[in-house]
Scaffold this motif. Structure first.
Motif, PDB file in Angstrom:
ATOM      1  N   THR A   1       0.833  -1.190   0.000  1.00  0.00           N
ATOM      2  CA  THR A   1       0.000   0.000   0.000  1.00  0.00           C
ATOM      3  C   THR A   1       0.873   1.248   0.000  1.00  0.00           C
ATOM      4  OG1 THR A   1      -1.715  -1.176   1.199  1.00  0.00           O
ATOM      5  CG2 THR A   1      -1.825   1.223   1.233  1.00  0.00           C
ATOM      6  N   LEU A   2       0.563   2.170  -0.910  1.00  0.00           N
ATOM      7  CA  LEU A   2       1.284   3.430  -1.004  1.00  0.00           C
ATOM      8  C   LEU A   2       0.466   4.596  -0.480  1.00  0.00           C
ATOM      9  CD1 LEU A   2       2.779   3.051  -4.594  1.00  0.00           C
ATOM     10  CD2 LEU A   2       3.902   2.611  -2.415  1.00  0.00           C
ATOM     11  N   GLU A   3      -0.844   4.367  -0.261  1.00  0.00           N
ATOM     12  CA  GLU A   3      -1.712   5.467   0.114  1.00  0.00           C
ATOM     13  C   GLU A   3      -2.905   4.948   0.913  1.00  0.00           C
ATOM     14  OE1 GLU A   3      -3.581   9.027  -2.436  1.00  0.00           O
ATOM     15  OE2 GLU A   3      -4.145   7.048  -3.143  1.00  0.00           O
ATOM     16  N   TRP A   4      -3.289   5.678   1.962  1.00  0.00           N
ATOM     17  CA  TRP A   4      -4.498   5.427   2.730  1.00  0.00           C
ATOM     18  C   TRP A   4      -5.358   6.679   2.622  1.00  0.00           C
ATOM     19  CZ3 TRP A   4      -5.652   0.788   4.902  1.00  0.00           C
ATOM     20  CH2 TRP A   4      -4.620  -0.131   5.002  1.00  0.00           C
ATOM     21  N   ILE A   5      -6.662   6.507   2.444  1.00  0.00           N
ATOM     22  CA  ILE A   5      -7.574   7.632   2.271  1.00  0.00           C
ATOM     23  C   ILE A   5      -8.534   7.673   3.451  1.00  0.00           C
ATOM     24  CG2 ILE A   5      -9.324   8.665   0.782  1.00  0.00           C
ATOM     25  CD1 ILE A   5      -7.958   7.097  -1.545  1.00  0.00           C
ATOM     26  N   GLY A   6      -8.615   8.840   4.113  1.00  0.00           N
ATOM     27  CA  GLY A   6      -9.507   9.039   5.252  1.00  0.00           C
ATOM     28  C   GLY A   6     -10.834   9.609   4.794  1.00  0.00           C
ATOM     29  N   ILE A   7     -11.923   8.897   5.109  1.00  0.00           N
ATOM     30  CA  ILE A   7     -13.262   9.279   4.673  1.00  0.00           C
ATOM     31  C   ILE A   7     -14.093   9.622   5.903  1.00  0.00           C
ATOM     32  CG2 ILE A   7     -15.336   8.452   3.469  1.00  0.00           C
ATOM     33  CD1 ILE A   7     -13.436   6.535   1.947  1.00  0.00           C
ATOM     34  N   ASP A   8     -14.829  10.749   5.843  1.00  0.00           N
ATOM     35  CA  ASP A   8     -15.677  11.131   6.973  1.00  0.00           C
ATOM     36  C   ASP A   8     -16.993  10.356   6.930  1.00  0.00           C
ATOM     37  OD1 ASP A   8     -17.134  12.363   4.953  1.00  0.00           O
ATOM     38  OD2 ASP A   8     -16.798  14.397   5.679  1.00  0.00           O
ATOM     39  N   ASP A   9     -17.887  10.620   7.888  1.00  0.00           N
ATOM     40  CA  ASP A   9     -19.158   9.888   7.977  1.00  0.00           C
ATOM     41  C   ASP A   9     -20.057  10.114   6.768  1.00  0.00           C
ATOM     42  OD1 ASP A   9     -18.490   8.699  10.371  1.00  0.00           O
ATOM     43  OD2 ASP A   9     -19.355  10.327  11.571  1.00  0.00           O
ATOM     44  N   ALA A  10     -19.875  11.236   6.063  1.00  0.00           N
ATOM     45  CA  ALA A  10     -20.673  11.528   4.866  1.00  0.00           C
ATOM     46  C   ALA A  10     -20.108  10.843   3.616  1.00  0.00           C
ATOM     47  CB  ALA A  10     -20.744  13.037   4.635  1.00  0.00           C
TER      48      ALA A  10
END
Length: 104
Positions: free
Chosen positions: A22-31
């Motif tokens: 993995t080169l990238e992690w994406i943070g997603i909010d509740d929406a």
């Protein structure tokens, strides 16, 4: 005040040697909106006696910039929006740095 916890999902990965890294992690909010990223910087690149890191300038990493290797050697960038908010040696440390920056 406690840092908000985002939902983290894998982004880009490198499958060059047969094992997906993995080169990238994406943070997603509740929406469901992506608001933070943790990106691994690969490198260093060597040119003569100098050592450089390749840093992506766009989301698809089509444009890169070569920068001198950081002295602390932290290979993960914590980003909120388009701004780098910190560096870390491990992805989970960078995740916590990005979440802390959202409260700050």
């Amino acid at each position: 005040m406690e840092s908000p916890r985002l939902h983290w999902t894998r982004g880009r990965s490198d499958e060059g040697d047969g094992s997906a890294r993995t080169l990238e992690w994406i943070g997603i909010d509740d929406a469901g909106e992506p608001i933070a990223r943790v990106v691994r910087i690969r490198g260093p690149l060597r040119w003569g006696w100098r050592s450089y890191q390749a840093v992506a300038l766009d989301d698809e990493a089509r444009l890169i910039e070569l920068r001198p290797r950081p002295p602390e050697g932290a290979g993960w960038l914590a980003c909120v929006g388009g701004q780098v908010v910190g560096r870390a040696a491990l992805p989970l440390q960078a995740v916590r740095t990005a979440e802390a920056a959202l409260t700050g």
